[in-house]
Design an enzyme around this catalytic site. Structure first.
Site, PDB file in Angstrom:
ATOM      1  N   PRO A   9       0.737  -1.287   0.263  1.00  0.00           N
ATOM      2  CG  PRO A   9       0.022  -0.845   2.420  1.00  0.00           C
ATOM      3  CD  PRO A   9       0.136  -2.004   1.166  1.00  0.00           C
ATOM      4  CG  ASN A  10      -0.258   4.534   1.165  1.00  0.00           C
ATOM      5  OD1 ASN A  10      -1.568   4.724   0.763  1.00  0.00           O
ATOM      6  ND2 ASN A  10      -0.460   4.122   2.704  1.00  0.00           N
ATOM      7  NE  ARG A  17       3.433   6.533   1.791  1.00  0.00           N
ATOM      8  CZ  ARG A  17       4.400   5.102   2.337  1.00  0.00           C
ATOM      9  NH1 ARG A  17       4.546   4.286   1.447  1.00  0.00           N
ATOM     10  NH2 ARG A  17       3.481   5.165   3.368  1.00  0.00           N
ATOM     11  CE1 TYR A  22       8.379   5.364   3.017  1.00  0.00           C
ATOM     12  CE2 TYR A  22       7.146   6.770   3.002  1.00  0.00           C
ATOM     13  CZ  TYR A  22       8.187   6.232   3.498  1.00  0.00           C
ATOM     14  OH  TYR A  22       7.079   5.470   4.688  1.00  0.00           O
ATOM     15  CG  ASN A  69       8.162  -2.200   0.427  1.00  0.00           C
ATOM     16  OD1 ASN A  69       7.722  -2.070   1.431  1.00  0.00           O
ATOM     17  ND2 ASN A  69       8.915  -1.250   0.357  1.00  0.00           N
ATOM     18  CB  ALA A  72       1.612   0.539   6.319  1.00  0.00           C
ATOM     19  CD  GLU A  93      10.746  -7.092   6.310  1.00  0.00           C
ATOM     20  OE1 GLU A  93      11.213  -8.262   6.157  1.00  0.00           O
ATOM     21  OE2 GLU A  93       9.991  -6.145   7.223  1.00  0.00           O
ATOM     22  CG  HIS A  95      10.522  -1.888   4.976  1.00  0.00           C
ATOM     23  ND1 HIS A  95       9.910  -1.949   4.775  1.00  0.00           N
ATOM     24  CD2 HIS A  95      11.145  -3.124   5.462  1.00  0.00           C
ATOM     25  CE1 HIS A  95       8.663  -2.568   5.409  1.00  0.00           C
ATOM     26  NE2 HIS A  95       9.991  -3.867   6.113  1.00  0.00           N
ATOM     27  NE  ARG A 102       9.472   6.499   8.838  1.00  0.00           N
ATOM     28  CZ  ARG A 102       8.790   6.078   7.962  1.00  0.00           C
ATOM     29  NH1 ARG A 102       9.299   4.971   6.789  1.00  0.00           N
ATOM     30  NH2 ARG A 102       7.440   7.040   7.838  1.00  0.00           N
TER      31      ARG A 102
HETATM   32  C1  DQA Z   1       8.121   1.065   4.219  1.00  0.00           C
HETATM   33  C2  DQA Z   1       7.744   1.341   5.590  1.00  0.00           C
HETATM   34  C3  DQA Z   1       7.066   1.299   6.014  1.00  0.00           C
HETATM   35  O1  DQA Z   1       6.892   1.656   7.673  1.00  0.00           O
HETATM   36  C4  DQA Z   1       6.095   1.812   5.924  1.00  0.00           C
HETATM   37  O2  DQA Z   1       4.516   1.703   5.750  1.00  0.00           O
HETATM   38  C5  DQA Z   1       5.642   1.676   4.152  1.00  0.00           C
HETATM   39  C6  DQA Z   1       6.971   2.432   3.459  1.00  0.00           C
HETATM   40  C7  DQA Z   1       9.590   1.900   3.498  1.00  0.00           C
HETATM   41  O3  DQA Z   1       9.523   0.821   2.203  1.00  0.00           O
HETATM   42  O4  DQA Z   1      10.200   2.389   3.774  1.00  0.00           O
HETATM   43  O5  DQA Z   1       4.776   2.030   3.411  1.00  0.00           O
HETATM   44  O6  DQA Z   1       7.851   0.229   4.261  1.00  0.00           O
END
Ligand code: DQA
Length: 141
Positions: A9-10, A17, A22, A69, A72, A93, A95, A102
């Site tokens: 998501p996102n 964003r 990011y 990735n 959240a 995994e 990020h 964070r």
């Molecule tokens: C993320 C880190 C997550 O905590 C966050 O909710 C994201 C992006 C990252 O790529 O840094 O959506 O996965």
């Protein structure tokens, strides 16, 4: 080698964003660079804002390794953790941000125990580093 990148998501909003966290590059633009950098490797890409879709992508994957990735959902989704455990394909995994630096809620990953390892904090190059891990270590497969 065939690798599948799954973004949660996102992450479709990368580029606009929270660019201070990011960066300002879209994922589509980075993906083009990644494919050039990994010339010879097949890189498939899927993104969804929906937990069930991500689970379906994992179940339906046909590749040598998955770079995930989960956004959240990383911190909340036992269902995605179970899906990773249910498949035979290895998952790394990733990020973009350094989640350990964070908010406390981002320090917990429910999916990490089911993954081969985690790469976080290197911006979009976290994906490149995960791909390198698969390419350099055949035992991951
Ligand atoms: C993320 C880190 C997550 O905590 C966050 O909710 C994201 C992006 C990252 O790529 O840094 O959506 O996965």
């Amino acid at each position: 080698m065939k690798l599948l990148i799954i973004n949660g998501p996102n992450l479709n909003l990368l580029g606009t964003r929270e660019p201070e966290i990011y960066g300002s590059q879209s994922f589509e633009s980075y993906l083009q660079e990644l494919r050039e950098m990994l010339d010879g490797e097949e890189i498939e890409y899927m993104q969804s804002n929906h937990e069930g879709d991500i689970i379906d992508f994992l179940h339906g994957a046909d590749c040598d390794g998955i770079i995930l990735n989960a956004g959240a959902y990383t911190h909340t989704s036992l269902a995605i953790a179970d899906a990773i455990a249910a498949i035979q394909i290895p998952v790394i995994e990733v990020h973009i941000s350094n989640v350990a630096a964070r908010e406390a809620i981002r320090h917990t990953s429910l999916i990490a125990p089911e993954c081969k390892g985690t790469i976080a904090g290197f911006g979009l190059n976290s994906y490149f580093l995960a791909a390198q891990a698969f390419i350099m270590d055949p035992s991951l497969r």
